[in-house]
Design a protein around this motif. Structure first.
Motif, PDB file in Angstrom:
ATOM      1  N   ALA A  81       0.834  -1.203   0.000  1.00  0.00           N
ATOM      2  CA  ALA A  81       0.000   0.000   0.000  1.00  0.00           C
ATOM      3  C   ALA A  81       0.873   1.260   0.000  1.00  0.00           C
ATOM      4  O   ALA A  81       1.973   1.251   0.563  1.00  0.00           O
ATOM      5  N   PRO A  82       0.364   2.328  -0.618  1.00  0.00           N
ATOM      6  CA  PRO A  82       1.113   3.585  -0.593  1.00  0.00           C
ATOM      7  C   PRO A  82       1.105   4.196   0.804  1.00  0.00           C
ATOM      8  O   PRO A  82       0.060   4.390   1.404  1.00  0.00           O
ATOM      9  N   MET A  83       2.293   4.458   1.312  1.00  0.00           N
ATOM     10  CA  MET A  83       2.396   5.086   2.639  1.00  0.00           C
ATOM     11  C   MET A  83       3.467   6.159   2.586  1.00  0.00           C
ATOM     12  O   MET A  83       4.506   5.983   1.945  1.00  0.00           O
ATOM     13  N   ALA A 135       3.906   3.703  -4.896  1.00  0.00           N
ATOM     14  CA  ALA A 135       4.628   4.831  -4.294  1.00  0.00           C
ATOM     15  C   ALA A 135       3.638   5.926  -3.926  1.00  0.00           C
ATOM     16  O   ALA A 135       2.720   6.236  -4.682  1.00  0.00           O
ATOM     17  N   SER A 136       3.842   6.518  -2.758  1.00  0.00           N
ATOM     18  CA  SER A 136       2.946   7.567  -2.266  1.00  0.00           C
ATOM     19  C   SER A 136       3.381   8.937  -2.767  1.00  0.00           C
ATOM     20  O   SER A 136       4.579   9.224  -2.869  1.00  0.00           O
ATOM     21  N   THR A 137       2.399   9.792  -3.024  1.00  0.00           N
ATOM     22  CA  THR A 137       2.687  11.203  -3.264  1.00  0.00           C
ATOM     23  C   THR A 137       3.542  11.766  -2.130  1.00  0.00           C
ATOM     24  O   THR A 137       4.438  12.580  -2.344  1.00  0.00           O
ATOM     25  N   LEU A 188      -5.817   6.795  -7.301  1.00  0.00           N
ATOM     26  CA  LEU A 188      -6.262   8.111  -6.842  1.00  0.00           C
ATOM     27  C   LEU A 188      -6.931   7.933  -5.486  1.00  0.00           C
ATOM     28  O   LEU A 188      -7.944   7.228  -5.373  1.00  0.00           O
ATOM     29  N   THR A 189      -6.353   8.551  -4.466  1.00  0.00           N
ATOM     30  CA  THR A 189      -6.900   8.397  -3.107  1.00  0.00           C
ATOM     31  C   THR A 189      -8.040   9.389  -2.920  1.00  0.00           C
ATOM     32  O   THR A 189      -7.860  10.599  -3.089  1.00  0.00           O
ATOM     33  N   VAL A 190      -9.212   8.845  -2.571  1.00  0.00           N
ATOM     34  CA  VAL A 190     -10.411   9.690  -2.519  1.00  0.00           C
ATOM     35  C   VAL A 190     -10.967   9.853  -1.107  1.00  0.00           C
ATOM     36  O   VAL A 190     -12.017  10.464  -0.932  1.00  0.00           O
ATOM     37  N   VAL A 206      -5.011  -6.140   7.009  1.00  0.00           N
ATOM     38  CA  VAL A 206      -4.442  -7.412   6.542  1.00  0.00           C
ATOM     39  C   VAL A 206      -3.161  -7.679   7.332  1.00  0.00           C
ATOM     40  O   VAL A 206      -2.220  -6.889   7.272  1.00  0.00           O
ATOM     41  N   ARG A 207      -3.140  -8.755   8.096  1.00  0.00           N
ATOM     42  CA  ARG A 207      -1.988  -9.029   8.962  1.00  0.00           C
ATOM     43  C   ARG A 207      -1.469 -10.458   8.857  1.00  0.00           C
ATOM     44  O   ARG A 207      -0.405 -10.777   9.374  1.00  0.00           O
ATOM     45  N   ARG A 208      -2.245 -11.345   8.222  1.00  0.00           N
ATOM     46  CA  ARG A 208      -1.899 -12.759   8.160  1.00  0.00           C
ATOM     47  C   ARG A 208      -2.080 -13.263   6.733  1.00  0.00           C
ATOM     48  O   ARG A 208      -3.014 -12.832   6.033  1.00  0.00           O
TER      49      ARG A 208
HETATM   50  C1  FNR Z   1      -0.911   5.510   4.938  1.00  0.00           C
HETATM   51  N1  FNR Z   1      -1.851   5.449   3.925  1.00  0.00           N
HETATM   52  C2  FNR Z   1      -1.720   6.274   2.826  1.00  0.00           C
HETATM   53  N2  FNR Z   1      -2.596   6.169   1.791  1.00  0.00           N
HETATM   54  C3  FNR Z   1      -2.459   6.933   0.696  1.00  0.00           C
HETATM   55  O1  FNR Z   1      -3.260   6.809  -0.230  1.00  0.00           O
HETATM   56  N3  FNR Z   1      -1.438   7.848   0.615  1.00  0.00           N
HETATM   57  C4  FNR Z   1      -0.539   8.012   1.609  1.00  0.00           C
HETATM   58  O2  FNR Z   1       0.378   8.830   1.514  1.00  0.00           O
HETATM   59  C5  FNR Z   1      -0.673   7.220   2.774  1.00  0.00           C
HETATM   60  N4  FNR Z   1       0.196   7.355   3.815  1.00  0.00           N
HETATM   61  C6  FNR Z   1       0.116   6.495   4.872  1.00  0.00           C
HETATM   62  C7  FNR Z   1       1.074   6.568   5.881  1.00  0.00           C
HETATM   63  C8  FNR Z   1       1.044   5.661   6.929  1.00  0.00           C
HETATM   64  C9  FNR Z   1       2.089   5.735   7.995  1.00  0.00           C
HETATM   65  C10 FNR Z   1       0.024   4.678   6.993  1.00  0.00           C
HETATM   66  C11 FNR Z   1      -0.023   3.671   8.106  1.00  0.00           C
HETATM   67  C12 FNR Z   1      -0.930   4.622   6.008  1.00  0.00           C
HETATM   68  C13 FNR Z   1      -2.890   4.386   3.937  1.00  0.00           C
HETATM   69  C14 FNR Z   1      -2.352   3.093   3.303  1.00  0.00           C
HETATM   70  O3  FNR Z   1      -2.243   3.213   1.926  1.00  0.00           O
HETATM   71  C15 FNR Z   1      -3.296   1.913   3.553  1.00  0.00           C
HETATM   72  O4  FNR Z   1      -4.592   2.249   3.152  1.00  0.00           O
HETATM   73  C16 FNR Z   1      -3.311   1.476   5.002  1.00  0.00           C
HETATM   74  O5  FNR Z   1      -2.046   1.589   5.602  1.00  0.00           O
HETATM   75  C17 FNR Z   1      -3.769   0.037   5.083  1.00  0.00           C
HETATM   76  O6  FNR Z   1      -3.990  -0.318   6.381  1.00  0.00           O
HETATM   77  P1  FNR Z   1      -2.979  -1.191   7.276  1.00  0.00           P
HETATM   78  O7  FNR Z   1      -2.566  -2.411   6.493  1.00  0.00           O
HETATM   79  O8  FNR Z   1      -1.852  -0.312   7.614  1.00  0.00           O
HETATM   80  O9  FNR Z   1      -3.852  -1.526   8.427  1.00  0.00           O
END
Ligand code: FNR
Length: 364
Positions: free
Chosen positions: A77-79, A106-108, A155-157, A291-293
């Protein structure tokens, strides 16, 4: 150091290595963290009906996502802000993820530029896009991601405004000076500092720059700016998923941002059946949040998802041991999935179906 044998162990190990404020930024949910907890619990509640006496000596968890073959139905996931975990930040993560043949989103809000991430990658990349009030910034990010070779957008909405993550207010979370919002540096927006006892620095920054006026027209506009596939990330209702497809979405990511946005929002796994039903197989449905397992992948696919996205556990691996830590988290997860497939009597993903779901959970 005690050996980490599952993803939860990595969270505990990461906590010991990170500052309170950085760990809080990663771990926290919004408000009372009801949705944060509900995400994990929803996956845990479902019970499976394993099939016996199936030859599972050969097991193949591979699948295809948007035309690309991947060794398991899992993306990362993008973080934002991976450098809070490790000095190599996203570069270490992307090497680990793409090195295992998996797709990295990759996250913005990355702390390395999307170009540097692309240069470090050895496999497929998608780019997560936030839409800014200043549409020129959004347009420029789309162009840069295309030029750097990303093959799809998410696209994050679900961030018209940032959720209230109280840990960040309490800890006075600041992005350290050596952590920059690298993608936004060219527009003079590389630093996140400030905040108050009412609002965190991240909330102040986001609410100033992100566009709370996003609508379905914005989705059309984004689509008009690129020929690459655009998935919508943060969908929690069947009607929104169907509408997304009407507006050209090429994938739906069922997500509540890991419980970081609306506290009291539904868990993602709880709404997955409704969304699968509304999508009717027209586009892939991905799910994240909780999701952890490895067995959670079997559960998600049994309900009809195409893949899951793994969030925080990847950051815990990064904090514990950089690239090697992420590699180990992913391979542990893959071993769990492989084990669950064998024990469910599923030699491959095609064998996963709704019959695996225990009847008392028929509402799933
Ligand atoms: C995120 N998430 C997130 N989503 C996104 O669209 N752009 C972003 O920049 C970020 N940044 C971000 C930072 C951190 C520290 C976290 C924990 C999460 C949300 C991410 O994409 C995803 O939806 C969640 O992290 C999924 O949940 P779990 O697996 O962390 O419980």
């Amino acid at each position: 150091m005690r050996v980490c044998v599952n993803l939860a162990d990595y969270e505990q190990a990461a906590k010991l290595r990170m500052t309170k404020s950085a760990f809080g930024y990663y771990a926290a949910g919004a408000g009372d963290e009801l949705t944060l907890r509900a995400n994990v619990e929803a996956f845990q509640r479902l019970r499976l009906r394993p099939r016996m006496l199936v030859d599972v000596t050969q097991r193949d968890p591979s699948t295809t996502l948007l035309g690309h073959r991947v060794p398991m139905p899992v993306t990362v996931a993008p973080m934002g802000f991976h450098r809070l975990a490790h000095p190599e930040g996203e570069l270490a993560t992307v090497r680990a993820v793409t090195g295992q043949g998996l797709i990295f989103v990759a996250s913005t809000m990355a702390t390395s530029t999307l170009e540097a991430i692309a240069a470090a990658a050895t496999g497929r990349l998608w780019f997560q896009l936030y839409c800014f009030r200043d549409r020129e910034i959004t347009r420029s990010l789309i162009r840069r991601a295309e030029a750097a070779g990303y093959s799809a957008f998410q696209l994050t909405v679900d961030v018209p405004v940032l959720g209230r993550r109280e840990a960040d207010i309490r800890n006075n979370f600041q992005l350290p000076e050596d952590c920059r919002v690298a993608n936004l540096e060219p527009y003079g927006l590389g630093s996140i500092r400030g905040g108050s006892d009412r609002e965190s620095s991240a909330q102040e920054y986001t609410d100033r720059l992100f566009d709370a006026s996003l609508t379905w027209e914005t989705v059309d506009w984004i689509r008009s700016q690129t020929r690459l596939p655009v998935m919508l990330k943060g969908i929690l209702r069947g009607d929104d998923a169907a509408r997304g497809i009407d507006h050209g979405a090429t994938g739906i990511v069922v997500s509540n941002h890991g419980g970081r946005q609306l506290d009291s929002g539904v868990s993602t796994f709880e709404v997955l059946p409704e969304i699968v039903q509304a999508v009717r197989g027209r586009v892939p449905v991905l799910i994240d949040s909780g999701v952890r397992r490895g067995v959670d992948v079997v559960k998600a696919l049994a309900v009809g998802a195409s893949a899951v996205q793994l969030g925080r556990p990847v950051l815990w691996g990064l904090a514990v041991d950089g690239q090697a830590g992420v590699e180990r988290v992913l391979s542990l997860f893959r071993m769990e999935l492989d084990n669950a497939l064998a024990l469910c009597g599923c030699p491959n993903l095609a064998a996963i179906g709704p019959d695996l779901i225990a009847r008392r959970f028929a509402e799933f």
